[in-house]
Design an enzyme around this catalytic site. Structure first.
Site, PDB file in Angstrom:
ATOM      1  N   TRP A 130     -56.163  26.498  43.158  1.00 30.77           N
ATOM      2  CA  TRP A 130     -54.356  26.902  43.939  1.00 30.77           C
ATOM      3  C   TRP A 130     -54.109  25.723  43.419  1.00 30.77           C
ATOM      4  CZ3 TRP A 130     -51.444  26.773  48.669  1.00 30.77           C
ATOM      5  CH2 TRP A 130     -49.435  27.928  48.659  1.00 30.77           C
ATOM      6  N   ASP A 211     -59.941  26.999  52.915  1.00 37.29           N
ATOM      7  CA  ASP A 211     -58.314  27.672  52.537  1.00 37.29           C
ATOM      8  C   ASP A 211     -59.035  29.332  52.684  1.00 37.29           C
ATOM      9  OD1 ASP A 211     -56.412  28.985  52.289  1.00 37.29           O
ATOM     10  OD2 ASP A 211     -55.571  27.635  50.659  1.00 37.29           O
ATOM     11  N   LYS A 246     -50.997  38.056  52.145  1.00 29.30           N
ATOM     12  CA  LYS A 246     -51.255  39.192  52.218  1.00 29.30           C
ATOM     13  C   LYS A 246     -52.080  39.903  52.122  1.00 29.30           C
ATOM     14  CE  LYS A 246     -51.204  35.096  49.557  1.00 29.30           C
ATOM     15  NZ  LYS A 246     -50.546  35.182  47.810  1.00 29.30           N
TER      16      LYS A 246
HETATM   17  C1  LIG Z   1     -55.844  30.066  48.397  1.00 30.49           C
HETATM   18  C2  LIG Z   1     -53.798  30.273  48.679  1.00 30.49           C
HETATM   19  N1  LIG Z   1     -53.833  29.307  49.642  1.00 30.49           N
HETATM   20  C3  LIG Z   1     -52.902  29.494  50.654  1.00 30.49           C
HETATM   21  C4  LIG Z   1     -51.629  30.542  49.959  1.00 30.49           C
HETATM   22  C5  LIG Z   1     -50.195  30.071  50.470  1.00 30.49           C
HETATM   23  O1  LIG Z   1     -50.705  31.171  51.883  1.00 30.49           O
HETATM   24  P1  LIG Z   1     -48.255  31.633  52.480  1.00 30.49           P
HETATM   25  O2  LIG Z   1     -48.125  32.083  51.624  1.00 30.49           O
HETATM   26  O3  LIG Z   1     -49.046  32.554  53.734  1.00 30.49           O
HETATM   27  O4  LIG Z   1     -48.507  30.303  52.267  1.00 30.49           O
HETATM   28  C6  LIG Z   1     -52.283  31.145  49.249  1.00 30.49           C
HETATM   29  C7  LIG Z   1     -50.733  32.214  48.528  1.00 30.49           C
HETATM   30  O5  LIG Z   1     -50.997  32.114  47.575  1.00 30.49           O
HETATM   31  C8  LIG Z   1     -53.629  30.927  48.508  1.00 30.49           C
HETATM   32  O6  LIG Z   1     -53.515  31.372  47.193  1.00 30.49           O
END
Ligand SMILES: Cc1ncc(COP(=O)(O)O)c(C=O)c1O
Length: 397
Positions: A130, A211, A246
């Site tokens: 990411w 994560d 999500k």
């Molecule tokens: C792999 C990953 N980690 C963390 C997050 C962060 O999520 P949040 O929107 O709750 O900050 C995302 C969001 O797209 C993600 O894809």
């Protein structure tokens, strides 16, 4: 003072979302931002969430500050989701959980905590990962490295290369692993591979940072925790960054958690006392609403069942879009094999489209896909946008 500031480039993913909003083409299709869409192309509020909100609205008596680590019920429910009820970690009280603003907030708190106490540790991320991972850890002042992940064809895991690069990570360094639904590739290790990863992490004395942003979007709530539970061996330390953006559809409420698993209850309490300091100087204490919703849903058997059914429906819809996409592309572009998309999990896949093809998709057909691998959000596909979207992809191939 501000006249001389340079203009920063737009965020690689959120910037595309802004460009999409401004695009006047009525047939535009957004496969870029990581947000779930239903068959009508909407990002719905779950019925279980609405009901929890109704209950909270009626019963809430105060808007006083929460504690630095947030709601205690929420922390307990998060740990139950991660490890299952009555796990050795819970019994031994080896885990502490702090409520954070989203998964991003939890990654940043983890990063600040690591920087302060383990400043010489490098954080190793899969290549690719990411886009925000590297930026978050670097912003906290940590060094970031990468380990091999995807195969040469860009369609599966190169497990041998992954293990070979992890073998070289020095003891005491941090390995960031996606629990499931790897973003951006949709490629996850098998349960057997997770076991080998956990063996390596143990043997090499690495600190896993898991994560967990898509629990329930892959194969199910328990199935998606397979890798995490393999890592959670007796006495082993780890960090988990959860996001409920999500799987609860609570994107704008910013609901996440940092769970620190230590070797003992005493070490866990000391870790929490340090995490509190990182939070206090960052945002002081977390917002209440979203976490109260999650705790209400998870703490009520009927609401929890309703949420699990809604989560299953989201997961099934994404899977059916994977199947429909592969079938449609087979008809429109039989020369290119997209069957790998069906083997991947979660919201994302690497389509393998080149940057030139991604540009052409946007400028000629108003189909928005993230560059550098052509990450597509499968959850942005619907039965009605499938045909025009696949026709556009076939045209640029
Ligand atoms: C792999 C990953 N980690 C963390 C997050 C962060 O999520 P949040 O929107 O709750 O900050 C995302 C969001 O797209 C993600 O894809």
């Amino acid at each position: 003072m501000f006249d001389l500031l340079p203009m920063a480039p737009p965020d690689s993913i959120l910037g595309l979302g802004e460009a999409f909003k401004k695009d006047p083409n009525p047939k535009k299709i957004n496969l870029s931002v990581g947000v779930y869409k239903d068959e009508q192309g909407q990002t719905p509020i779950l019925a279980s969430v609405k009901e929890a909100e109704r209950r909270i609205l009626e019963s809430e008596k105060s808007k006083g500050y929460l504690s630095i680590e947030g709601l205690a019920d929420y922390g307990r429910e998060v740990q139950n989701l991660l490890f299952g009820a009555d796990h050795e970690i819970a019994v031994a009280k080896r885990a502490v959980t702090a409520q954070t603003p989203g998964g991003t907030g939890s990654l940043r708190v983890a990063a600040d905590f690591l920087r302060k106490h383990f400043a010489n540790s490098t954080v190793w991320c899969s290549k690719p990962t990411w886009a925000n991972h590297q930026a978050i850890f670097q912003a906290a002042g940590l060094a970031v490295g990468s380990y091999a992940y995807i195969d040469a064809a860009g369609q599966g895991l190169d497990f041998a290369a992954m293990m070979e690069s992890l073998e070289k990570v020095p003891a005491g360094d941090v390995v960031l692993l996606h629990a499931c639904c790897h973003n951006p590739t949709g490629i996850d290790p098998t349960p057997e591979q997770w076991k080998e990863i956990a063996d390596l992490v143990d043997r090499r004395k690495l600190l896993p940072l898991v994560d967990f942003a898509y629990q329930g979007f892959g194969d199910g709530l328990t199935e998606d925790a397979t890798g995490l539970r393999e890592l959670a061996r007796p006495g082993r330390e780890l960090l988990v960054c959860s996001s409920f953006s999500k799987n609860f559809g609570l994107y704008s409420e910013r609901v996440g958690a940092l769970t620190v698993v230590a070797g003992s209850a005493d070490a866990a309490e000391r870790a929490l006392s340090q995490v509190r300091i990182s939070i206090r100087v960052n945002y002081s204490n977390p917002p209440q609403h979203g976490a109260a919703v999650v705790a209400t849903v998870l703490g009520d058997p009927a609401l929890r069942q309703q949420w699990e059914d809604e989560l299953t429906a989201m997961r099934s819809r994404i899977k059916s879009m994977r199947t429909l996409f592969v079938a449609t592309m087979k008809k429109l572009a039989p020369q290119k094999d997209f069957s790998f998309i069906e083997r991947q999990r979660g919201m994302f896949s690497f389509s393998g489209l080149t940057n030139m093809q991604v540009d052409e998709l946007r400028t000629k057909y108003a189909v928005y896909v993230v560059g550098n691998g052509g990450r597509i959000n499968v959850a942005g596909m619907t039965p009605s946008n499938m045909a025009p979207m696949c026709e556009a992809i076939a045209a640029v191939l």
